[in-house]
Design an enzyme around this catalytic site. Structure first.
Site, mmCIF file in Angstrom:
data_model
loop_
_atom_site.group_PDB
_atom_site.id
_atom_site.type_symbol
_atom_site.label_atom_id
_atom_site.label_comp_id
_atom_site.label_asym_id
_atom_site.label_seq_id
_atom_site.Cartn_x
_atom_site.Cartn_y
_atom_site.Cartn_z
ATOM 1 N N LYS A 1 -40.858 -7.361 29.440
ATOM 2 C CA LYS A 1 -41.900 -6.329 29.475
ATOM 3 C C LYS A 1 -42.862 -6.729 30.587
ATOM 4 C CE LYS A 1 -45.701 -5.213 28.158
ATOM 5 N NZ LYS A 1 -46.824 -4.889 29.099
ATOM 6 N N GLY B 1 -50.020 -15.059 29.388
ATOM 7 C CA GLY B 1 -51.143 -14.122 29.412
ATOM 8 C C GLY B 1 -52.355 -14.745 28.754
ATOM 9 N N GLU C 1 -55.959 -14.565 23.577
ATOM 10 C CA GLU C 1 -56.099 -13.538 22.541
ATOM 11 C C GLU C 1 -54.738 -12.908 22.202
ATOM 12 O OE1 GLU C 1 -58.217 -10.308 24.242
ATOM 13 O OE2 GLU C 1 -58.377 -9.201 22.352
ATOM 14 N N VAL C 2 -54.012 -12.475 23.234
ATOM 15 C CA VAL C 2 -52.710 -11.840 22.980
ATOM 16 C C VAL C 2 -51.673 -12.895 22.596
ATOM 17 C CG1 VAL C 2 -50.868 -10.424 23.958
ATOM 18 C CG2 VAL C 2 -53.246 -9.873 24.468
ATOM 19 N N GLU D 1 -47.818 -19.533 27.439
ATOM 20 C CA GLU D 1 -48.605 -20.121 28.538
ATOM 21 C C GLU D 1 -49.857 -19.278 28.658
ATOM 22 O OE1 GLU D 1 -50.551 -20.687 31.215
ATOM 23 O OE2 GLU D 1 -49.096 -20.051 32.734
ATOM 24 N N CYS E 1 -54.004 -19.370 36.267
ATOM 25 C CA CYS E 1 -54.285 -20.109 35.037
ATOM 26 C C CYS E 1 -54.657 -21.556 35.330
ATOM 27 C CB CYS E 1 -53.103 -20.031 34.096
ATOM 28 S SG CYS E 1 -51.552 -20.112 34.949
ATOM 29 N N GLU F 1 -62.393 -18.801 30.568
ATOM 30 C CA GLU F 1 -61.571 -18.534 31.738
ATOM 31 C C GLU F 1 -62.101 -17.270 32.420
ATOM 32 O OE1 GLU F 1 -57.320 -17.400 31.198
ATOM 33 O OE2 GLU F 1 -56.964 -18.895 32.752
HETATM 34 P P1 NAI Z 1 -53.050 -9.878 28.463
HETATM 35 O O1 NAI Z 1 -52.803 -11.142 27.724
HETATM 36 O O2 NAI Z 1 -53.676 -8.740 27.746
HETATM 37 O O3 NAI Z 1 -51.658 -9.326 29.077
HETATM 38 C C1 NAI Z 1 -50.540 -10.127 29.362
HETATM 39 C C2 NAI Z 1 -49.278 -9.367 28.947
HETATM 40 O O4 NAI Z 1 -49.280 -9.189 27.531
HETATM 41 C C3 NAI Z 1 -49.159 -7.958 29.544
HETATM 42 O O5 NAI Z 1 -47.803 -7.697 29.852
HETATM 43 C C4 NAI Z 1 -49.615 -7.086 28.398
HETATM 44 O O6 NAI Z 1 -49.117 -5.772 28.443
HETATM 45 C C5 NAI Z 1 -49.046 -7.823 27.210
HETATM 46 N N1 NAI Z 1 -49.688 -7.516 25.927
HETATM 47 C C6 NAI Z 1 -50.966 -7.119 25.702
HETATM 48 N N2 NAI Z 1 -51.165 -6.920 24.379
HETATM 49 C C7 NAI Z 1 -49.998 -7.199 23.758
HETATM 50 C C8 NAI Z 1 -49.569 -7.197 22.388
HETATM 51 N N3 NAI Z 1 -50.387 -6.851 21.397
HETATM 52 N N4 NAI Z 1 -48.292 -7.563 22.102
HETATM 53 C C9 NAI Z 1 -47.452 -7.924 23.091
HETATM 54 N N5 NAI Z 1 -47.797 -7.935 24.398
HETATM 55 C C10 NAI Z 1 -49.052 -7.589 24.728
HETATM 56 O O7 NAI Z 1 -53.890 -10.256 29.762
HETATM 57 P P2 NAI Z 1 -54.792 -9.280 30.672
HETATM 58 O O8 NAI Z 1 -55.482 -8.252 29.820
HETATM 59 O O9 NAI Z 1 -53.942 -8.805 31.756
HETATM 60 O O10 NAI Z 1 -55.861 -10.325 31.249
HETATM 61 C C11 NAI Z 1 -56.955 -10.739 30.444
HETATM 62 C C12 NAI Z 1 -57.242 -12.213 30.675
HETATM 63 O O11 NAI Z 1 -56.135 -13.010 30.275
HETATM 64 C C13 NAI Z 1 -57.482 -12.606 32.126
HETATM 65 O O12 NAI Z 1 -58.790 -12.372 32.523
HETATM 66 C C14 NAI Z 1 -57.137 -14.078 32.095
HETATM 67 O O13 NAI Z 1 -58.249 -14.813 31.630
HETATM 68 C C15 NAI Z 1 -56.009 -14.163 31.080
HETATM 69 N N6 NAI Z 1 -54.691 -14.191 31.745
HETATM 70 C C16 NAI Z 1 -54.019 -15.370 31.832
HETATM 71 C C17 NAI Z 1 -52.837 -15.447 32.524
HETATM 72 C C18 NAI Z 1 -52.091 -16.724 32.650
HETATM 73 O O14 NAI Z 1 -51.430 -16.938 33.646
HETATM 74 N N7 NAI Z 1 -52.097 -17.578 31.653
HETATM 75 C C19 NAI Z 1 -52.263 -14.280 33.194
HETATM 76 C C20 NAI Z 1 -53.008 -13.059 33.003
HETATM 77 C C21 NAI Z 1 -54.172 -13.039 32.307
HETATM 78 MG MG MG Z 2 -55.301 -7.447 27.872
#
Ligand code: NAI
Ligand code: MG
Length: 503
Positions: free
Chosen positions: A194, A246, A249-250, A268, A303, A405
């Site tokens: 996804k 991601g 929270e998620v 991660e 990250c 972060e």
């Molecule tokens: P996110 O964690 O919401 O999204 C990451 C992925 O998870 C996306 O594909 C999203 O569609 C999916 N997702 C969202 N809700 C979900 C659910 N309930 N069940 C399954 N999949 C779900 O991250 P977002 O909103 O893009 O960014 C928010 C913050 O997260 C950023 O500001 C950053 O701090 C952090 N982040 C960390 C990353 C890393 O490399 N560890 C990468 C991106 C964001």
């Molecule tokens: Mg999000």
């Protein structure tokens, strides 16, 4: 053989806008481009101009089911192939991705706003390297013989888990996808990915390229939103493993859903990575190292970004000034322009989020921000999500900028006097992904490296994740490892014990 002509060009193309339009509106399921069953789609924007460049299929549970059913059907024959043969096919994918590297770099620059020269091209090449690395590891899927009892042969074999669900973010989408799917496939699993809603295009092109080599259904790609498309993927009964990158929270939501099904999960989840600079460091190298560590060329959207920099007091002022001077010289502009060092923030949501951190920092009594790099003046970029790098000093340790972060071009610099105190401060974080130490006293450096709470500690360098580097965090930064042989063996197979009593 494919029974439908692909809407996309078969040869590499450097027309990223046309390629974006050709990929528009599709999932990739069972070797075919298909629209969402609901017929719905959503807009994909170029963050440097605000223009809509494509639509993405808006996936939901029905699309998830179709993709997982295809992946499950393909998995049986895929797992029957000898592991080295699977690896050889994944290596062929590496070569094809390499041939298309410039095309993929341009496409990822278009959809994410990451500068072509400093970021997007690097990502495309690392993707090919990750496929190549895992493609060579087929013969490492071996087991052990166990001295159990006389007349009993006891061995372990590694078996694939089945269908893997992979959920990826937008910051380095092709690279993070590669870290998940290359080892999963070599280990005999099939995959449904996804993509992130902000960056669904380049990963879709990679998928189509791989499909020219791998059997249909081995690899499937869905676009869509988290709750509507990501959640049903995690919950699908035929998905036997989930790997996620991601937000924390998620990540927690995904881990709980995986726990309900009792399936393994790799997470991660980002970090708040400290950089410790001692007065005996190589000064110039360390200033440049801070720019690399902060991932300023990626707007800090990493990250492992060094968003907390601790500098030994005798060199603090000189270090902050030199860092600001160097960052100030970086060129912010059109991501596709070869002269550009720094592109844009990914989305309006992230733009506002990072600005709210900056506003909070600016309003803190005693805090000061060095604002670096000129905003682009080109009228074509006036709606672009450009944000100047901010180097904060004078913040308190309790500040949200220091604890959370930010995922933007914002770092906080503090002076320190004592190695033990700075170690305690570095470890005083919810996160534990990465850390770096800059010193010519390797005895001290190694001692601290052992005591830093992080999955990856580097001394006098701070590289991004690479093939063959075991990568993954402790504390809230996640669970499990990626990028290494261990990642493939431990996270994409299970060990079966087989015993033969021949007495
Ligand atoms: P996110 O964690 O919401 O999204 C990451 C992925 O998870 C996306 O594909 C999203 O569609 C999916 N997702 C969202 N809700 C979900 C659910 N309930 N069940 C399954 N999949 C779900 O991250 P977002 O909103 O893009 O960014 C928010 C913050 O997260 C950023 O500001 C950053 O701090 C952090 N982040 C960390 C990353 C890393 O490399 N560890 C990468 C991106 C964001
Ligand atoms: Mg999000």
């Amino acid at each position: 053989m494919l029974d439908q002509p692909m809407p996309t060009p078969s040869a590499p193309t450097l027309d990223q806008n046309a390629l974006a339009r050709a990929l528009s509106g599709h999932h990739f399921i069972g070797g075919r481009f298909v629209p969402a069953q609901s017929g719905r789609s959503f807009a994909v924007h170029n963050p440097a101009t605000g223009a809509e460049i494509a639509r993405a299929a808006e996936g939901d549970a029905a699309d998830v089911d179709a993709a997982v059913v295809n992946a499950a059907a393909a998995q049986k024959d895929w797992a029957k192939l000898p592991a080295r043969k699977r690896g050889a096919l994944v290596s062929q994918c590496a070569a094809l991705i390499g041939t298309h590297a410039e095309e993929l770099a341009r496409l990822i620059a278009l959809e994410t706003g990451k500068a072509l020269r400093t970021e997007s091209r690097v990502e495309a090449n690392v993707v090919a390297d990750i496929f190549s690395f895992f493609g060579g590891l087929g013969s490492e899927l071996k087991g052990e013989s166990v001295p159990f009892a006389p007349d009993v042969l006891s061995v372990t074999v590694r078996e694939p888990l089945g269908v893997v669900g992979a959920i990826i973010p937008w910051n380095v989408p092709m690279l993070l996808m590669a870290l998940k799917i290359a080892p999963a496939l070599v280990a005999g699993n099939t995959v449904v990915v996804k993509s992130a809603e902000e960056a669904p295009l380049a990963v879709l092109r990679v998928c189509e390229l791989m499909n020219r080599i791998l059997p249909p259904g081995c690899f499937n790609m869905l676009s869509g939103f988290g709750p509507e498309c990501g959640a049903p993927l995690v919950a699908h009964p035929k998905v036997r493993k989930v790997t996620f990158t991601g937000s924390v929270e998620v990540g927690r939501i995904v881990a709980v859903a995986a726990a309900e099904k009792l399936i393994p999960v790799t997470l991660e989840l980002g970090g708040k990575s400290p950089m410790l600079v001692f007065a005996d460091c190589d000064f110039e190298k360390t200033v440049m190292g801070a720019i690399t560590s902060m991932r300023f060329t990626r707007q800090g959207q990493s990250c492992t970004a060094a968003s907390r920099i601790y500098v030994e007091r005798p060199i603090f002022d000189r270090f902050v000034a030199a860092l600001a001077e160097k960052v100030n010289a970086m060129v912010m502009g059109d991501p596709l322009d070869e002269k550009t060092d720094i592109g844009t923030i990914i989305s309006e949501g992230q733009f506002e989020k990072v600005k709210s951190f900056i506003a909070e920092g600016a309003a803190t009594p005693g805090a000061k921000a060095l604002v670096c790099s000129a905003l682009p003046t080109d009228p074509a970029l006036k709606k672009g999500l450009f944000l100047q790098p901010h180097i904060f000093t004078g913040l308190t340790r309790e500040s949200r900028l220091v604890r959370e972060e930010i995922f933007g071009p914002v770092t906080c610099v503090f002076p320190f006097d004592d190695a033990e105190a700075v170690l305690a401060e570095a470890n005083d974080s919810e996160y534990g992904l990465a850390a770096s130490l800059w010193t010519n006293n390797l005895k001290r450096g190694l001692d601290l490296a052992h005591r830093l709470e992080a999955g990856l500690v580097q001394i006098n360098q701070n590289l991004v994740v690479q093939a063959n580097l075991s990568y993954g965090g402790v504390k809230s930064s996640g669970l499990g490892k990626e990028a290494s042989l261990e990642a493939m063996q431990e996270h994409f197979t299970h060990k079966k014990t087989i015993m033969v009593n021949y007495g």
